[in-house]
Each structure stands twice: as structure tokens, then as C-alpha cells.
Design a protein around this motif. Structure first.
Motif, PDB file in Angstrom:
ATOM      1  N   HIS A 124       0.826  -1.327  -0.020  1.00  0.00           N
ATOM      2  CA  HIS A 124      -0.022   0.034  -0.199  1.00  0.00           C
ATOM      3  C   HIS A 124       0.761   1.239   0.019  1.00  0.00           C
ATOM      4  CE1 HIS A 124      -0.422  -0.738   4.639  1.00  0.00           C
ATOM      5  NE2 HIS A 124       0.741  -0.243   4.407  1.00  0.00           N
ATOM      6  N   TRP A 129       2.090  -1.782  -8.778  1.00  0.00           N
ATOM      7  CA  TRP A 129       2.236  -3.068  -8.230  1.00  0.00           C
ATOM      8  C   TRP A 129       2.763  -4.022  -9.115  1.00  0.00           C
ATOM      9  CZ3 TRP A 129      -2.306  -4.860  -4.819  1.00  0.00           C
ATOM     10  CH2 TRP A 129      -2.570  -3.820  -3.638  1.00  0.00           C
ATOM     11  N   VAL A 150      -2.657  -5.331   3.451  1.00  0.00           N
ATOM     12  CA  VAL A 150      -2.698  -3.875   3.098  1.00  0.00           C
ATOM     13  C   VAL A 150      -3.774  -3.176   3.701  1.00  0.00           C
ATOM     14  CG1 VAL A 150      -1.827  -4.408   0.667  1.00  0.00           C
ATOM     15  CG2 VAL A 150      -4.234  -4.414   0.997  1.00  0.00           C
ATOM     16  N   THR A 168      -6.990   5.194  -8.042  1.00  0.00           N
ATOM     17  CA  THR A 168      -6.004   5.146  -7.122  1.00  0.00           C
ATOM     18  C   THR A 168      -5.397   6.599  -6.816  1.00  0.00           C
ATOM     19  OG1 THR A 168      -5.440   3.039  -8.628  1.00  0.00           O
ATOM     20  CG2 THR A 168      -3.302   4.119  -7.477  1.00  0.00           C
ATOM     21  N   ARG A 189      -6.300   2.058  -3.722  1.00  0.00           N
ATOM     22  CA  ARG A 189      -6.678   1.373  -4.733  1.00  0.00           C
ATOM     23  C   ARG A 189      -7.892   0.416  -4.290  1.00  0.00           C
ATOM     24  NH1 ARG A 189      -1.729   0.435  -4.992  1.00  0.00           N
ATOM     25  NH2 ARG A 189      -1.488   0.585  -7.232  1.00  0.00           N
ATOM     26  N   LEU A 191     -10.621  -2.656  -4.416  1.00  0.00           N
ATOM     27  CA  LEU A 191     -10.452  -4.165  -4.379  1.00  0.00           C
ATOM     28  C   LEU A 191     -10.366  -4.641  -5.508  1.00  0.00           C
ATOM     29  CD1 LEU A 191     -10.480  -6.821  -2.818  1.00  0.00           C
ATOM     30  CD2 LEU A 191     -12.757  -6.543  -2.474  1.00  0.00           C
ATOM     31  N   MET A 194      -6.829  -4.491  -7.027  1.00  0.00           N
ATOM     32  CA  MET A 194      -5.960  -5.298  -6.098  1.00  0.00           C
ATOM     33  C   MET A 194      -5.964  -6.595  -6.549  1.00  0.00           C
ATOM     34  SD  MET A 194      -6.365  -4.323  -2.206  1.00  0.00           S
ATOM     35  CE  MET A 194      -6.576  -2.487  -1.639  1.00  0.00           C
ATOM     36  N   THR A 195      -7.165  -7.198  -6.694  1.00  0.00           N
ATOM     37  CA  THR A 195      -7.311  -8.565  -7.355  1.00  0.00           C
ATOM     38  C   THR A 195      -6.877  -8.773  -8.799  1.00  0.00           C
ATOM     39  OG1 THR A 195      -9.677  -8.529  -7.570  1.00  0.00           O
ATOM     40  CG2 THR A 195      -8.766  -9.152  -5.757  1.00  0.00           C
ATOM     41  N   THR A 205      -6.246 -15.836  -6.469  1.00  0.00           N
ATOM     42  CA  THR A 205      -6.810 -15.441  -5.085  1.00  0.00           C
ATOM     43  C   THR A 205      -7.502 -16.804  -4.512  1.00  0.00           C
ATOM     44  OG1 THR A 205      -6.743 -13.093  -5.694  1.00  0.00           O
ATOM     45  CG2 THR A 205      -8.102 -13.747  -3.768  1.00  0.00           C
TER      46      THR A 205
END
Length: 244
Positions: A124, A129, A150, A168, A189, A191, A194-195, A205
Motif C-alpha cells: 500500500h 504494483w 494492505v 488510485t 486502490r 479491491l 488489487m485482485t 486469489t
């Protein structure tokens, strides 16, 4: 459960942990958020780690590494902060592989060197990323795991209700560690971002977790926990990812 924000998104800070490493370590070893929430949740998600080779990415002063080593893991770690690595060496001893390295740069480990990687409260701080996750995927073996912790994305929206959840966004927060003030700067950011990033990096995941704190938290932190009658609160978001 965020700290009260005292600074806004226009504050530029480089998260210089060298400047408050000792104060952070004292706080980290005893605080509700670290010692009785994040760390036990990581240990629980990691499960039986006996004999597993685990990399602690952004190891700080080594508290997570110590907890996993005590359960039989063979741990290694790195951190961008030289002072944090020095404190981790004091905690873990000279026989533990600890290095000063930046998660945003190529990591000094061979391909598939680890069964698991822990990236707790690290990603984070980063806007992008892509390269860090690619490196973490490179150093974990196929079928291995990446455990990520995070800031929960709801925290940014609670502190900045006027902001877009889906963007973001950079934001800063003034925190106090064992009496020493420090400003930390994060990247929010949503969810799904992220995934999506995990999938693009070659991870599946397996778990998304919003765990309660350790059972003893209510007795040790009665004032803080009185705010949460259910015994649970939102502060961090936990992932278990499988390398595919």
C-alpha cells in the motif's frame, strides 16, 4: 480502525522508516493493530509452516519472521530501511538471511527460492504494483503462496468521504509510534484493482480475509475494543494468493 488523520493528500512524504525505526518497533511489538491483529492473522493464514522456506518482504524489525520461525519455518527477509534490517538482525540473529533491498527493484534471490512470501503492510506504499508483484511471483515456487496484508480500501473512503473509491489515490496520515510522530503516505486502490493485479502477476486469489483481533485483545485493550461490540473491526485486508 485508522489513526485520526492530521494531514491531507497534498503532503509528500517518503516513508522514511530509518527516522523512526526504533519507536515503530516498540509500538509494533505491543500494539493492538500489529501484535494482536495483523501478526496473529498472518500466522493463522500461513498455517503449518514447519520446514517451509519463507521470505518476509518488507520485514521491518522482524516480528513476523520471528513468529514464523518459532513455528518451524526457515525465514529470510529484506527491507528498504537499513535501520529496520539492523533491528531485525538483533531480533533474529546473524544466521538469518536478512538483506537491505527495495521491493520496487529486482530482488537478490533466485527464481523459485521460496515456498511462501509474506508482504505485510508493504504494497500500500506503492503506486504501481506491476514490477513488485512480478518479482514476488518470480521468487516463489509454482504452487507456493503469497500472503498480502494492505490497508483495507474502506479506510481511505472513511477518512476522505468526498474522494473516489475507484481511483488510485495518494494520501497521507500522521501517526504516533511510542510517542514519536511520523507521517506515512499510502496509495489507495479499490479491491478489484488489487485482485486484477494479483491475477496479472500470475497468482490465484485463494482467500480474502477480514479477521477479528486475537481473543486477548478485548482484555488488553478495553477502551479501544469497547468501540467494537462485535469484537471485530476493519483496518487491514488479508489475502492468500497461490502461484500458478
Amino acid at each position: 480502525m485508522p489513526a485520526d488523520p492530521k494531514s491531507s493528500t497534498d503532503v509528500a512524504v517518503e516513508n522514511d522508516y530509518d527516522s523512526f525505526a526504533e519507536a515503530y518497533t516498540v509500538e509494533n511489538d505491543t500494539s493492538l493493530l500489529n501484535a494482536y491483529y495483523a501478526r496473529p492473522a498472518i500466522v493463522d493464514l500461513a498455517g503449518d509452516v514447519a520446514g517451509r522456506r519463507i521470505l518476509d518482504a518488507g520485514c521491518g524489525s522482524g516480528a513476523v519472521s520471528e513468529a514464523l520461525r518459532d513455528r518451524g519455518a526457515v525465514v529470510a527477509g529484506f527491507d528498504r530501511s537499513a535501520k529496520m534490517v539492523e533491528l531485525a538482525r538483533q531480533r533474529l540473529g546473524a544466521d538469518t538471511d536478512l538483506r537491505v533491498a527495495d521491493i520496487g527493484q529486482p530482488l537478490p534471490y533466485p527464481d523459485g527460492a521460496f515456498d511462501d512470501v509474506i508482504a505485510a503492510l508493504v504494497l500500500h506504499y506503492l503506486e504501481d504494483w506491476t514490477a513488485p508483484l512480478a518479482e514476488l511471483r518470480r521468487v516463489v515456487k509454482p504452487g507456493g503462496r503469497l500472503i498480502v496484508v494492505v490497508n483495507h480500501p474502506i479506510i481511505f473512503k472513511i477518512i476522505h468521504p468526498e474522494a473516489s473509491y475507484f481511483a488510485t489515490s495518494k494520501w497521507s496520515d500522521e501517526c504516533t509510534f511510542n510517542g514519536q510522530k511520523a507521517v506515512l503516505t499510502f496509495w489507495h486502490r479499490p479491491l478489484h484493482a488489487m485482485t486484477d493485479a494479483f491475477t496479472a502477476a500470475g497468482f490465484r486469489t485463494a482467500v480474502i480475509s477480514e479477521p477479528p483481533p486475537a481473543p486477548e485483545a478485548r482484555e488488553l485493550f478495553p477502551d479501544e475494543m469497547a468501540r467494537f461490540p462485535s469484537g471485530a473491526f476493519l483496518s487491514f485486508l488479508f489475502f492468500v494468493l497461490e502461484a500458478v
